[in-house]
Motif scaffolding. Sequence first.
Motif, short mmCIF file in Angstrom:
data_model
loop_
_atom_site.label_atom_id
_atom_site.label_comp_id
_atom_site.label_asym_id
_atom_site.label_seq_id
_atom_site.Cartn_x
_atom_site.Cartn_y
_atom_site.Cartn_z
N GLU A 58 -2.03 -112.15 115.73
CA GLU A 58 -2.05 -110.82 116.36
C GLU A 58 -0.69 -110.13 116.22
N MET A 59 0.40 -110.89 116.36
CA MET A 59 1.73 -110.28 116.22
C MET A 59 1.94 -109.74 114.81
N VAL A 60 1.47 -110.47 113.79
CA VAL A 60 1.59 -109.96 112.41
C VAL A 60 0.73 -108.72 112.26
N ASN A 61 -0.50 -108.75 112.81
CA ASN A 61 -1.37 -107.56 112.77
C ASN A 61 -0.67 -106.35 113.37
N LEU A 62 -0.07 -106.53 114.53
CA LEU A 62 0.63 -105.42 115.20
C LEU A 62 1.79 -104.91 114.35
N ALA A 63 2.50 -105.84 113.71
CA ALA A 63 3.69 -105.48 112.93
C ALA A 63 3.35 -104.66 111.69
N ILE A 64 2.17 -104.90 111.10
CA ILE A 64 1.87 -104.26 109.81
C ILE A 64 0.68 -103.31 109.86
N GLU A 65 0.18 -102.99 111.05
CA GLU A 65 -1.09 -102.25 111.13
C GLU A 65 -1.07 -100.87 110.46
N ASP A 66 0.08 -100.27 110.30
CA ASP A 66 0.12 -98.94 109.68
C ASP A 66 0.53 -98.99 108.21
N THR A 67 0.40 -100.14 107.59
CA THR A 67 0.88 -100.32 106.21
C THR A 67 -0.28 -100.64 105.29
N ASP A 68 -0.40 -99.88 104.19
CA ASP A 68 -1.53 -100.05 103.29
C ASP A 68 -1.47 -101.31 102.42
N ASN A 69 -0.29 -101.63 101.91
CA ASN A 69 -0.22 -102.73 100.93
C ASN A 69 0.22 -104.06 101.53
N LEU A 70 0.28 -104.13 102.87
CA LEU A 70 0.54 -105.39 103.56
C LEU A 70 -0.70 -105.75 104.37
N LYS A 71 -1.16 -107.00 104.25
CA LYS A 71 -2.36 -107.46 104.97
C LYS A 71 -2.02 -108.79 105.64
N VAL A 72 -2.91 -109.19 106.54
CA VAL A 72 -2.74 -110.50 107.18
C VAL A 72 -3.98 -111.33 106.91
N SER A 73 -3.78 -112.62 106.69
CA SER A 73 -4.89 -113.51 106.39
C SER A 73 -4.89 -114.72 107.33
N ALA A 74 -6.08 -115.00 107.89
CA ALA A 74 -6.25 -116.18 108.74
C ALA A 74 -7.00 -117.26 107.97
N ILE A 75 -6.94 -117.20 106.64
CA ILE A 75 -7.72 -118.10 105.78
C ILE A 75 -7.50 -119.58 106.15
#
Length: 191
Positions: A58-75
């Motif tokens: 969730e912290m990574v999601n919050l940090a990058i939520e407004d960025t198009d070319n950065l994503k988070v993966s819970a794979i």
Amino acid sequence: MAKVGLFFGSFNPVHVGHLIIANYMANYTELDEVWFVVSPQNPFKKKESLGNMYDRLEMVNLAIEDTDNLKVSAIEFGLPQPSYTIDTLTHLAEKYPSHDFVLIMGEDNLETFSKWKNSDVILRDYHIYVYPRPGYSGNTLKEHPSITMTQTPMMELSSTFLRKSIKEGKNIKFYTPDKVLDFIEKKGLYS
């Protein structure tokens, strides 16, 4: 074919150093995207020292939520633990056949890379983009054709420093995005 950089880490918590590295890789190399791959458990770290994996995600999601070319993966959350990079890479290659995956790692990891599970296979099948780390420079792996040394700005900041600062009641504003800071404070993490 999308060229995707995989930035593995505990992100415990995510901080501006991580974000600067990811942003550099996504915008100053030929990568189309960078995915933060949040590790539930790193084979080289003690499990009890890790924050809750869903909080870290969730912290990574919050940090990058407004960025198009950065994503988070819970794979790795759905894979056997501890997570080995080779297993995650194999899984991702099967799940996303139209993606060309590149590994992103710090120069400090080159020192121990030969100890990684199937490190020879990773070097054979994947490209690795390495960002500089303070105090590391003389690794022979740097010359390997699969390894690209980048000019990423060098970061001294660490999650360990942030956790220690929070525990000591110090102000960590500017070390991590405000949304992440609010999340840490609301949940009473690391104190």
